[in-house]
Every structure is written in structure tokens, then in C-alpha cells.
Write a protein that holds these residues in place. Structure first.
Motif, PDB file in Angstrom:
ATOM      1  N   ASP A  94       0.848  -1.194   0.000  1.00 14.34           N
ATOM      2  CA  ASP A  94       0.000   0.000   0.000  1.00 14.34           C
ATOM      3  C   ASP A  94       0.885   1.246   0.000  1.00 14.34           C
ATOM      4  OD1 ASP A  94      -2.082   1.752   0.105  1.00 14.34           O
ATOM      5  OD2 ASP A  94      -2.729   1.228   2.136  1.00 14.34           O
ATOM      6  N   THR A  95       1.476   1.526  -1.174  1.00 15.50           N
ATOM      7  CA  THR A  95       2.469   2.605  -1.254  1.00 15.50           C
ATOM      8  C   THR A  95       1.877   3.991  -0.998  1.00 15.50           C
ATOM      9  OG1 THR A  95       2.163   2.873  -3.641  1.00 15.50           O
ATOM     10  CG2 THR A  95       3.839   1.279  -2.925  1.00 15.50           C
ATOM     11  N   ASN A  96       0.561   4.168  -1.275  1.00 15.68           N
ATOM     12  CA  ASN A  96      -0.048   5.476  -1.009  1.00 15.68           C
ATOM     13  C   ASN A  96      -0.883   5.476   0.268  1.00 15.68           C
ATOM     14  OD1 ASN A  96      -2.117   3.912  -1.925  1.00 15.68           O
ATOM     15  ND2 ASN A  96      -2.866   5.359  -3.469  1.00 15.68           N
ATOM     16  N   ASP A 156      -3.645   4.170   1.306  1.00 14.97           N
ATOM     17  CA  ASP A 156      -5.076   4.484   1.191  1.00 14.97           C
ATOM     18  C   ASP A 156      -5.959   3.309   1.617  1.00 14.97           C
ATOM     19  OD1 ASP A 156      -4.727   2.748  -0.926  1.00 14.97           O
ATOM     20  OD2 ASP A 156      -5.759   4.011  -2.406  1.00 14.97           O
ATOM     21  N   SER A 158      -5.789   0.157   0.509  1.00 14.35           N
ATOM     22  CA  SER A 158      -5.946  -0.923  -0.467  1.00 14.35           C
ATOM     23  C   SER A 158      -4.650  -1.109  -1.249  1.00 14.35           C
ATOM     24  CB  SER A 158      -7.117  -0.643  -1.409  1.00 14.35           C
ATOM     25  OG  SER A 158      -6.838   0.458  -2.232  1.00 14.35           O
ATOM     26  N   VAL A 159      -4.462  -2.338  -1.736  1.00 16.32           N
ATOM     27  CA  VAL A 159      -3.291  -2.643  -2.569  1.00 16.32           C
ATOM     28  C   VAL A 159      -3.803  -2.928  -3.976  1.00 16.32           C
ATOM     29  CG1 VAL A 159      -1.299  -4.152  -2.905  1.00 16.32           C
ATOM     30  CG2 VAL A 159      -2.071  -3.626  -0.585  1.00 16.32           C
ATOM     31  N   ASP A 196      -1.029   1.300  -6.684  1.00 19.21           N
ATOM     32  CA  ASP A 196       0.203   1.457  -5.909  1.00 19.21           C
ATOM     33  C   ASP A 196       1.442   1.346  -6.793  1.00 19.21           C
ATOM     34  OD1 ASP A 196      -0.801   1.702  -3.062  1.00 19.21           O
ATOM     35  OD2 ASP A 196      -1.884  -0.053  -3.773  1.00 19.21           O
TER      36      ASP A 196
HETATM   37 CA    CA Z   1      -2.921   1.771  -2.035  1.00 20.00          CA
END
Ligand code: CA
Ligand code: CA
Ligand code: CA
Length: 322
Positions: A232-234, A236, A238-239, A247
Motif C-alpha cells: 500500500d504505497t499510497n 489508502d 488498499s493494494v 500502488d
Molecule cells: Ca494503495
């Protein structure tokens, strides 16, 4: 004579109280509390705000409303630093080894730790910061207390000294326990866990028999243990591998627009402490060996709910939020 009477009258009104309160009448009420060698006396009418600690016991007096200190012993794995782990269930600590771990927490309380905490090596070495929440037994979206904590390679969640059990500021009772991480999906216990002031209660999210809220809240590792979903790089909740706000696109844009990559090559790797570094090896990388883009793809394709193994599948956090 009349003048003297007036002076006496004024003196009486000014300096003599209508009634006096004897000391015993103040001390007569109240009670005392004690534990081991510590004792607090409190009396009616006494304004004496203080708190006494003896080991893990905390005693408060006066108008302290957040004096409760309850202990919890969470254990959790992050999928990212286990993707290329040399030993099963021992997370890699590349961020620490590379001196990339910040001494200030990335979460909202901006907790800090001493740099010497990152000198610890072996299975108790620090992997990263995590975020803990205690949630109301009657409303699992209501956060009663939350704080930053440190995560050891073997999954132990510890205080900012790198070794001690976690203390939370809340009355002793049952709570839903939640653990979150900056680029992993958070997790919450399915049931409330009774927490008290004298001993640290286990909350072992690495044990696949430990019930978590929702469905497939964590990834089941080959070892049989469970870990938070990475990718989940941002942050938020969710992946996603595909789609505009995926992401992977967050990672791609990060690489392309980084100041150290003026020519905008997608093959450039960026060293540092970044949410785009999915496997937490200290490098945000889109292509090449051990890249973070493929890590997200593998996570999506291997999710047990992704029956058709489609890259557009989305993994959502199972932690309920308002
Ligand atoms: Ca995400
Ligand atoms: Ca440990
Ligand atoms: Ca990486």
C-alpha cells in the motif's frame, strides 16, 4: 466611645470569619490506596494532583483523567521485509542496517527514539515503526488510545526504548487491538482483548489461529505464520496493481519525478525510507532484480480471494473505519 464601638465593629466584620473549619473536618473524609511500597492518601477538599509509579503499577490522585497505563504485548509480521528473508519468520532489517530508519515516527504522534535503539542487532533488531490502536468494545471504529511503537525482526512490538512492553493510556478493560503500518494494510483483532495494568496481554497477529476482523485480513506465509499485506504505497487502505491510482503507478511516478532522476529513467533506483519501497530493502525500484513493482504484482496474483489470478484484483484493508 461611639467611635471606638464602630472601629471594633469594622474589625470584627473584616477579620473574623463567620465560621471556622477545623482541620479534622477536612481530613475526616477520603480514603487511601496502596500497592506494595507505595500509598496514596486522598481527602475531601484536598487538591493534590499527582501520580506514583512502582514498576508497572501507576497510582493517580486528583484531577488526572488519563492516568491509566495498561500493558499490551502485540506481535506482528510485515510481509515486505519477509519477501526475501534469509530465515522464515525473521524480518530483514535493511532499513536499520542502511541507517535509513528515522528516529522520529512517521505517524501522527511523531514519537521519537534514541539513535542507540537502532544499534541492537540480531532477532530483536528494529525493522520499522508501527502504529497501535485500542478501539472501543462497543464501537470498533472508535479509537480510545493510539501510539507509535517499534517492531523487532521477530515480530515483537516494543516501546521506543526498543525492548519494553507497550504501555497504552486507557482504563483496564477489553479493547479491539489494531496494528497499522505506513505501507502495509492494517489488521484488527476479531474479538476484544482484556488489558490490565499489571501484566502485558498477548495479541499475536503472527499466529494464524489468532482471529482477525474481516476476511483474509493478513497474508498466510509459507511458514504457516501470518503477516500484514504489503504494497500500500499510497497508504489508502488498499493494494492495487492496475488502475490510475494503483500502488504501482504511485511507485512509477515517484521514480520518474525524483530529483535524483533528472532524465526520468524508469530503471533508476532510489535509496531511502520511502513508502514506495514495498519489500523494505531500502531501495524504491520499478524494474530489475527484487523490484517493488513485481512485489505488488505477486501479492495481488497470490491473494486467496483472487480465484482467477487477475492483475486488476484489489486487496482492501479489513480494519473498519468511520
Ligand atoms: Ca494503495
Ligand atoms: Ca523479540
Ligand atoms: Ca525495495
Amino acid at each position: 466611645m461611639k467611635i471606638l464601638s464602630v472601629i471594633i465593629l469594622i474589625f470584627t466584620i473584616t477579620f473574623c470569619p463567620a465560621q471556622s473549619i477545623e482541620r479534622f473536618s477536612i481530613d475526616n473524609g477520603g480514603a487511601s490506596v496502596s500497592n506494595g511500597s507505595i500509598q496514596l492518601l486522598y481527602t475531601i477538599g484536598e487538591v493534590n494532583v499527582q501520580e506514583i509509579d512502582a514498576g508497572s503499577v501507576s497510582v493517580s490522585e486528583g484531577f488526572i483523567t488519563s492516568g491509566f497505563k495498561i500493558l499490551v504485548d502485540p506481535k506482528v509480521f510485515l510481509q515486505g521485509p519477509l519477501i526475501n528473508a534469509a530465515t522464515p519468520d525473521i524480518m530483514e532489517d535493511d532499513l536499520r542496517i542502511n541507517d535509513q530508519l528515522p528516529t522520529t515516527s512517521p505517524y501522527e504522534d511523531n514519537a521519537t527514539c534514541n539513535t542507540t535503539v537502532f544499534d541492537i542487532t540480531g532477532n530483536n533488531a528494529i525493522v520499522d515503526w508501527v502504529w497501535l490502536e485500542l478501539r472501543d468494545a462497543n464501537d470498533n471504529t472508535k479509537i480510545i488510545n493510539a501510539r507509535s511503537a517499534l517492531l523487532q525482526r521477530d515480530g515483537d512490538v516494543v516501546d521506543v526504548d526498543g525492548v519494553s512492553n507497550i504501555t497504552m493510556q486507557a482504563p483496564p478493560t477489553g479493547y479491539y487491538v489494531t496494528v497499522k503500518h505506513r505501507n502495509h494494510l492494517g489488521v484488527m483483532s476479531a474479538q476484544t482483548i482484556m488489558l490490565n495494568e499489571s501484566s502485558a496481554t498477548d495479541a499475536d497477529f503472527t499466529d494464524n489461529a489468532f482471529n482477525t476482523f474481516g476476511t483474509n485480513a493478513q497474508v498466510l506465509l509459507a511458514s504457516g505464520s501470518t503477516a500484514l499485506w504489503a504494497g500500500d504505497t499510497n497508504n489508502d487502505g488498499s493494494v492495487q496493481f492496475s488502475g490510475g491510482n494503483s500502488d504501482v503507478n504511485i511507485l512509477k511516478d515517484f521514480i520518474l519525478n525524483h530529483p535524483s532522476n533528472p532524465l526520468g529513467f524508469l530503471t533508476v533506483a532510489i535509496n531511502g525510507y520511502f513508502n514506495q519501497d514495498v519489500n523494505m530493502d531500502g531501495i524504491a525500484k520499478f524494474s530489475g532484480t527484487s523490484n517493488d513493482s513485481n512485489a505488488i504484482k505477486d501479492i495481488i496474483l497470490n491473494h486467496p480471494g483472487n480465484f482467477l489470478n487477475i492483475p486488476t484484483f484489489t486487496i482492501n484493508t479489513q480494519v473498519p473505519e468511520n
